[in-house]
Design a protein around this motif. Structure first.
Motif, PDB file in Angstrom:
ATOM      1  N   ALA A   8     104.383 -63.593  -7.922  1.00  0.00           N
ATOM      2  CA  ALA A   8     105.134 -62.356  -8.089  1.00  0.00           C
ATOM      3  C   ALA A   8     105.436 -62.177  -9.570  1.00  0.00           C
ATOM      4  N   CYS A   9     105.461 -60.938 -10.000  1.00  0.00           N
ATOM      5  CA  CYS A   9     105.713 -60.612 -11.405  1.00  0.00           C
ATOM      6  C   CYS A   9     107.071 -61.152 -11.859  1.00  0.00           C
ATOM      7  N   TRP A  10     107.074 -61.789 -13.051  1.00  0.00           N
ATOM      8  CA  TRP A  10     108.321 -62.341 -13.579  1.00  0.00           C
ATOM      9  C   TRP A  10     109.319 -61.250 -13.885  1.00  0.00           C
ATOM     10  N   ASN A  11     108.835 -60.043 -14.128  1.00  0.00           N
ATOM     11  CA  ASN A  11     109.710 -58.963 -14.566  1.00  0.00           C
ATOM     12  C   ASN A  11     110.236 -58.124 -13.398  1.00  0.00           C
ATOM     13  N   CYS A  12     109.329 -57.696 -12.531  1.00  0.00           N
ATOM     14  CA  CYS A  12     109.753 -56.761 -11.479  1.00  0.00           C
ATOM     15  C   CYS A  12     109.611 -57.341 -10.083  1.00  0.00           C
ATOM     16  N   GLY A  13     108.981 -58.498  -9.954  1.00  0.00           N
ATOM     17  CA  GLY A  13     108.878 -59.118  -8.644  1.00  0.00           C
ATOM     18  C   GLY A  13     107.747 -58.590  -7.788  1.00  0.00           C
ATOM     19  N   PHE A  28      97.737 -57.663 -16.601  1.00  0.00           N
ATOM     20  CA  PHE A  28      99.054 -57.048 -16.659  1.00  0.00           C
ATOM     21  C   PHE A  28      99.506 -56.704 -15.256  1.00  0.00           C
ATOM     22  N   CYS A  29     100.820 -56.704 -15.064  1.00  0.00           N
ATOM     23  CA  CYS A  29     101.376 -56.329 -13.767  1.00  0.00           C
ATOM     24  C   CYS A  29     101.057 -54.867 -13.499  1.00  0.00           C
ATOM     25  N   ALA A  30     100.488 -54.594 -12.325  1.00  0.00           N
ATOM     26  CA  ALA A  30     100.121 -53.225 -11.979  1.00  0.00           C
ATOM     27  C   ALA A  30     101.353 -52.361 -11.773  1.00  0.00           C
ATOM     28  N   ALA A  31     102.485 -52.976 -11.490  1.00  0.00           N
ATOM     29  CA  ALA A  31     103.695 -52.214 -11.194  1.00  0.00           C
ATOM     30  C   ALA A  31     104.489 -51.872 -12.450  1.00  0.00           C
ATOM     31  N   CYS A  32     104.679 -52.839 -13.339  1.00  0.00           N
ATOM     32  CA  CYS A  32     105.532 -52.594 -14.502  1.00  0.00           C
ATOM     33  C   CYS A  32     104.791 -52.684 -15.826  1.00  0.00           C
ATOM     34  N   GLY A  33     103.544 -53.170 -15.816  1.00  0.00           N
ATOM     35  CA  GLY A  33     102.746 -53.191 -17.030  1.00  0.00           C
ATOM     36  C   GLY A  33     103.022 -54.357 -17.959  1.00  0.00           C
TER      37      GLY A  33
END
Ligand code: ZN
Length: 109
Positions: A8-13, A28-33
């Protein structure tokens, strides 16, 4: 292997299941970049140790959230690099408090 925890993304989960492994510096995270190949997503990231890295041989960059070239990088499972078990432990503690007040949950069978 089925024992691999979902990333899971460290920033947005958000789930990083779509990110190809091994994780690229250009992922890069597809959700928060935010960059995925960065200290904050790494198993060695630990804000409690000096340099915020438990891998003594690594040379941590100044920016923990930018993509790095660290050869010791290993993807961690959840937001902020923390174990996903924290939420579960909190839930267990809440349930224990409820059971202390009201007794064990009734059998639901
Ligand atoms: Zn994200």
């Amino acid at each position: 292997m089925s024992g691999q925890p979902a990333l899971a993304c460290w920033n947005c989960g958000a789930s990083l299941a779509d990110v190809a492994l091994p994780i690229s510096r250009h992922a890069f995270c597809a959700a928060c970049g935010e960059a995925v190949h960065c200290c904050r997503q790494c198993v060695n990231f630990d804000s409690r140790v000096s340099g915020q890295c438990t891998e003594g041989r690594a040379e941590p960059p100044n920016d923990r959230t930018a993509a790095n070239f660290c050869e010791w990088f290993g993807p961690a499972g959840g937001p902020s690099g923390g174990p996903a078990g924290d939420a579960r432990r909190a839930a267990d503690a809440a349930r224990a408090r409820l059971e202390a007040l009201f007794g064990p949950a009734p059998d639901e069978t």
